[in-house]
Design a protein around this motif. Structure first.
Motif, PDB file in Angstrom:
ATOM      1  N   THR A 104       1.010   4.073  -2.954  1.00 20.40           N
ATOM      2  CA  THR A 104       0.764   5.484  -2.631  1.00 20.40           C
ATOM      3  C   THR A 104       1.902   6.351  -3.162  1.00 20.40           C
ATOM      4  N   GLU A 105       3.117   5.876  -2.995  1.00 23.11           N
ATOM      5  CA  GLU A 105       4.274   6.620  -3.494  1.00 23.11           C
ATOM      6  C   GLU A 105       4.234   6.721  -5.023  1.00 23.11           C
ATOM      7  N   SER A 137       1.694   9.312  -6.128  1.00 24.81           N
ATOM      8  CA  SER A 137       2.128  10.701  -5.967  1.00 24.81           C
ATOM      9  C   SER A 137       3.125  11.110  -7.052  1.00 24.81           C
ATOM     10  N   TYR A 162      -4.427   0.002  -5.657  1.00 26.01           N
ATOM     11  CA  TYR A 162      -4.542   0.321  -4.229  1.00 26.01           C
ATOM     12  C   TYR A 162      -5.806  -0.312  -3.647  1.00 26.01           C
ATOM     13  N   LEU A 178       0.831  -1.209   0.000  1.00 30.48           N
ATOM     14  CA  LEU A 178       0.000   0.000   0.000  1.00 30.48           C
ATOM     15  C   LEU A 178       0.865   1.258   0.000  1.00 30.48           C
ATOM     16  N   GLN A 179       1.929   1.238   0.786  1.00 30.07           N
ATOM     17  CA  GLN A 179       2.834   2.390   0.836  1.00 30.07           C
ATOM     18  C   GLN A 179       3.521   2.617  -0.507  1.00 30.07           C
ATOM     19  N   GLN A 202      -3.131   3.125 -10.592  1.00 33.31           N
ATOM     20  CA  GLN A 202      -2.606   2.927  -9.248  1.00 33.31           C
ATOM     21  C   GLN A 202      -3.728   2.867  -8.213  1.00 33.31           C
ATOM     22  N   ARG A 233      -2.477   7.432 -12.519  1.00 33.15           N
ATOM     23  CA  ARG A 233      -3.026   7.515 -11.163  1.00 33.15           C
ATOM     24  C   ARG A 233      -4.249   6.618 -11.023  1.00 33.15           C
TER      25      ARG A 233
END
Length: 162
Positions: free
Chosen positions: A76-77, A80, A95, A72-73, A91, A88
């Motif tokens: 998220t990276e 961004s 996610y 998940l981290q 992603q 996005r």
């Protein structure tokens, strides 16, 4: 030349510090996990066979949670840093899928531990787990707070010898 050596030394130092911090975090996490398993095994009065199965299940579930949390981290990276909306959106789909897998672990915990513990001890497990989780969160949120327990101690019993 000195500047390059200085920059290189700084980069090496930062890398070593990061690795040490990760190792310390991992050690603390393992200690907390072991303490959690010991406390629950003791409170639930598990037999050695049950304790072994319980330990394997809890460690497996914790490993899955950690892996999915890392995923998940990473997503998220990536979101961004995504250059456009299409990336996005891709992603976000990834996610959501990972988040669903993460949330499914609670169901897996239920499905694996209830048959092992039985209904009564599983309810006790849930209560103890919730209590420990609350205590840890409150300690992390306010480490300077006095350690008071809401449960009042019973009045002392006076035993007279005759």
């Amino acid at each position: 030349m000195r500047f390059i050596i200085l920059v290189f030394t700084f980069i090496v130092f930062q890398t070593v510090q990061t690795q040490i911090a990760r190792a310390e975090t991992s050690d603390k996490k393992n200690q907390l996990e072991e303490l959690f398993i010991w406390k629950l095994s003791d409170e639930l009065k598990l037999s050695p066979v049950e304790e072994k199965k319980f330990t394997d299940i809890v460690k497996d579930l914790n490993r899955k949670k950690a892996d999915l949390n890392n995923e998940l981290q990473e997503i998220t990276e990536k979101m961004s840093k995504a250059a456009n909306t299409k990336k996005r959106e891709e992603q976000l789909v990834a996610y959501r899928k990972t988040l669903q897998s993460y949330n499914h672990i609670s169901e897996e915990e239920f499905d694996k531990l209830k048959p092992l513990l039985g209904a009564d001890r599983f309810v006790q497990y849930l209560q103890i787990k919730q209590d420990l989780t609350k205590r840890i969160k409150s300690m992390l949120a306010n480490p300077e707070a006095p350690k008071t327990d809401k449960k009042n101690l019973p009045a002392p019993k006076v035993i007279e010898e005759k």
